[in-house]
Write an enzyme that holds these catalytic residues in place. Structure first.
Site, mmCIF file in Angstrom:
data_model
loop_
_atom_site.group_PDB
_atom_site.id
_atom_site.type_symbol
_atom_site.label_atom_id
_atom_site.label_comp_id
_atom_site.label_asym_id
_atom_site.label_seq_id
_atom_site.Cartn_x
_atom_site.Cartn_y
_atom_site.Cartn_z
ATOM 1 N N GLY A 1 -65.619 48.674 9.565
ATOM 2 C CA GLY A 1 -65.507 47.424 10.323
ATOM 3 C C GLY A 1 -65.608 46.239 9.403
ATOM 4 N N SER B 1 -55.402 56.546 1.642
ATOM 5 C CA SER B 1 -55.833 57.620 2.532
ATOM 6 C C SER B 1 -54.956 58.861 2.434
ATOM 7 C CB SER B 1 -55.883 57.108 3.971
ATOM 8 O OG SER B 1 -54.664 56.488 4.303
ATOM 9 N N TYR C 1 -58.939 60.453 8.811
ATOM 10 C CA TYR C 1 -58.688 59.131 8.270
ATOM 11 C C TYR C 1 -59.878 58.165 8.261
ATOM 12 C CZ TYR C 1 -56.911 54.287 8.522
ATOM 13 O OH TYR C 1 -56.724 52.956 8.354
ATOM 14 N N CYS D 1 -66.918 50.618 13.878
ATOM 15 C CA CYS D 1 -68.212 50.075 13.471
ATOM 16 C C CYS D 1 -68.948 51.074 12.583
ATOM 17 C CB CYS D 1 -69.140 49.766 14.643
ATOM 18 S SG CYS D 1 -68.548 48.436 15.681
ATOM 19 N N ASN E 1 -71.992 52.034 17.296
ATOM 20 C CA ASN E 1 -70.658 52.481 16.901
ATOM 21 C C ASN E 1 -70.110 53.332 18.043
ATOM 22 O OD1 ASN E 1 -69.570 55.085 14.589
ATOM 23 N ND2 ASN E 1 -68.357 53.566 15.650
ATOM 24 N N GLY E 2 -69.007 52.897 18.636
ATOM 25 C CA GLY E 2 -68.425 53.669 19.731
ATOM 26 C C GLY E 2 -67.985 52.767 20.863
#
Ligand code: SF4
Length: 492
Positions: free
Chosen positions: A44, A299, A258, A17, A118-119
């Site tokens: 997200g 990435s 990443y 998120c 977020n988490g």
């Protein structure tokens, strides 16, 4: 995304998120939040939402899909106000459904309130039971609502008190933004697992998951929130307060490897630079004779440049990524699905043919994607494919909000490096060590969560959660039959 759709997706780790909060006395805050969320879209892609306040009333809009699919001019025109919070979601707890999209709205003693998170909480179920026993009702299956209900109960005593109460009761990873009719609040959990930064925005202020959200809206980062710290923004300005003493810092190392955007800064380090250094360290730890260094886009690019610089082996792009493929909701048919990674990556045969290549990528989860890319390189004519990975071997599941396989599905947990090299079909395989990755950021081992690499969880994980994720590893030969889509937390 349902399970079948997730299985079609590749086996990369999923960010969980992005959050933003803005206070803009001279602009429409929803518009600023919208463009800020664009910059956080990588965190997200399942749902997006914005809640605004004009100082009297909180209004919101949220929906399934990308920021650009949920919001258009007309929707933004209805979101009037000088304060806003926004959220982009990838579901880790709670089903991917509109009722779990964020921000989550609640009624409080001081009017409406909305929260974006977020988490992942590790004590969400117990806390929910406690709160239900205290008379709170829940509308969603999201762990975020557990924090929202604590805020609802306590916010009339002041934001500092309410956030401190969340930090006292909620265990796990959380960086959040909250809006009430007159306030924007941001706070970060006492171990600081997920990032959160604050700063100025013209005559106003802003808080967001990553610094990359500031540039596109003209903001300037002035402060990376400390673990356990909160920021409160209102007409008097921006102030910081301690919500809980931090037992230790434990920022997610994967943010550096990443998850976060390479142009973001964390721990005062540009992530692009940290990733280049990871590539350099990888070249020192796992040297190889080869003709070109090829990144897995996008990435793997900074690390491949670092590997090339350190080793002296020329850098060469070997495949192109279809950048917009993930933006479609049209499911591929069986024949297209069998193309697998080819739908996303097209090799440039002229660059690859007859070459010994070093293939640099950020991580291996189940190994299925890396296996397909190695095959792609050989089919394009590579003579040798030496796989080099900047994330140390992932051997343990994450309980702090990153969607990864259970332990039995993690390739590095069930195979030796040599077995995995054979499974991937690679010529050689080398992973960066934990110290090599940490050193690239320029901090100490104690500043990071390293749990998915070392099994040392900075916030103790309840046994029942562990039991669910630490299932028996399958035999190596069974690996090809393992399907994706197994999640750590059951949808409550
Ligand atoms: S377990 Fe791994 S992915 Fe999860 S927070 Fe820790 S370092 Fe990040």
């Amino acid at each position: 995304m349902d399970t079948a759709e997730r299985e079609r997706d590749d086996d990369r780790l999923k960010e969980e998120c992005g959050v933003i909060g803005v206070y803009t006395p001279d602009q429409e805050a929803a518009r600023v939040a919208f463009f800020g969320l664009f910059a956080l879209q990588h965190r997200g892609q399942e749902s997006a939402g914005i809640a605004v306040s004009d100082g009297e009333k909180v209004r919101w809009e949220k929906g399934m899909g990308l920021v650009s699919q949920v919001f258009d001019q007309e929707v933004l025109d209805h979101l009037k106000g000088h304060m806003a919070i926004g959220h982009t979601r990838y579901s880790t707890t709670g089903a991917s459904a509109l009722r779990n999209a964020q921000p989550i709205m609640c009624q409080t003693h001081i009017g409406e309130m909305a929260i974006g998170h977020n988490g992942n909480l590790i004590n969400a179920r117990e806390l929910r039971k406690e709160l239900e026993a205290e008379g709170e009702y829940f509308d969603t299956t999201s762990d975020t609502e557990v924090m929202a209900r604590i805020l609802v109960k306590e916010i009339h005593k002041g934001p500092e008190h309410a956030v401190a109460e969340v930090m006292r009761r909620a265990k796990g990873a959380y960086s959040c933004t909250v809006i009430t009719p007159r306030l924007v609040i941001g706070f970060r959990d006492p171990t600081g697992i997920r990032p959160l930064v604050a700063g100025t925005l013209g005559n106003g202020y802003m808080v967001a998951s990553e610094s990359c959200a500031f540039g596109p809206v003209g903001g300037t980062v002035t402060h990376e929130l400390e673990p356990g710290e909160m920021v409160i923004i209102d007409e008097k300005g921006m102030r910081f307060a301690c919500g809980a003493k931090s037992p230790r810092k434990a920022m997610c190392l994967f943010e550096f490897i990443y998850f976060a955007r390479p142009d973001s800064h964390m721990y005062d380090t540009l992530l692009y630079t940290a990733r280049e250094r990871m590539g350099e360290n990888l070249a020192k730890e796992h040297p190889v004779e080869a003709d070109i260094v090829v990144p897995v886009p996008d990435s793997g690019i900074p690390a491949a440049l670092g590997f090339s610089r350190e080793s002296g082996i020329p850098y060469r792009e070997g495949m192109m990524k279809s950048r917009y493929i993930h933006r479609t909701f049209i499911a591929p048919d069986q024949r297209l699905r069998e193309l697998g990674v080819r739908m996303k990556l097209t090799p440039m045969d002229e660059h690859i043919r007859g070459k010994r290549i070093v293939l640099v990528d950020d991580s291996i989860v189940r190994g299925t994607t890396t296996k397909q890319i190695v095959k792609l390189m050989f089919e394009a004519g590579a003579k040798e494919v030496h796989v080099r990975i900047t994330a140390p071997p992932i051997k343990f599941p994450c309980f702090y909000g990153i969607d990864m396989a259970s332990k039995g599905e993690l390739a590095a947990a069930v195979m030796t490096i040599d077995d995995l090299k054979n499974y991937l079909g690679a010529t050689t395989l080398g992973y960066l060590s934990i110290p090599g990755a940490v050193k690239a950021v320029g901090k100490d081992m104690n500043d990071f969560c390293l749990a998915c690499f070392s099994g040392d969880y900075p916030i103790p994980v309840p046994l029942d959660l562990k039991k669910h994720a630490f299932d028996d590893p399958p035999e190596v030969g069974e690996l090809a039959a393992i399907s994706g889509g197994q999640y750590l937390l059951p949808v409550s």
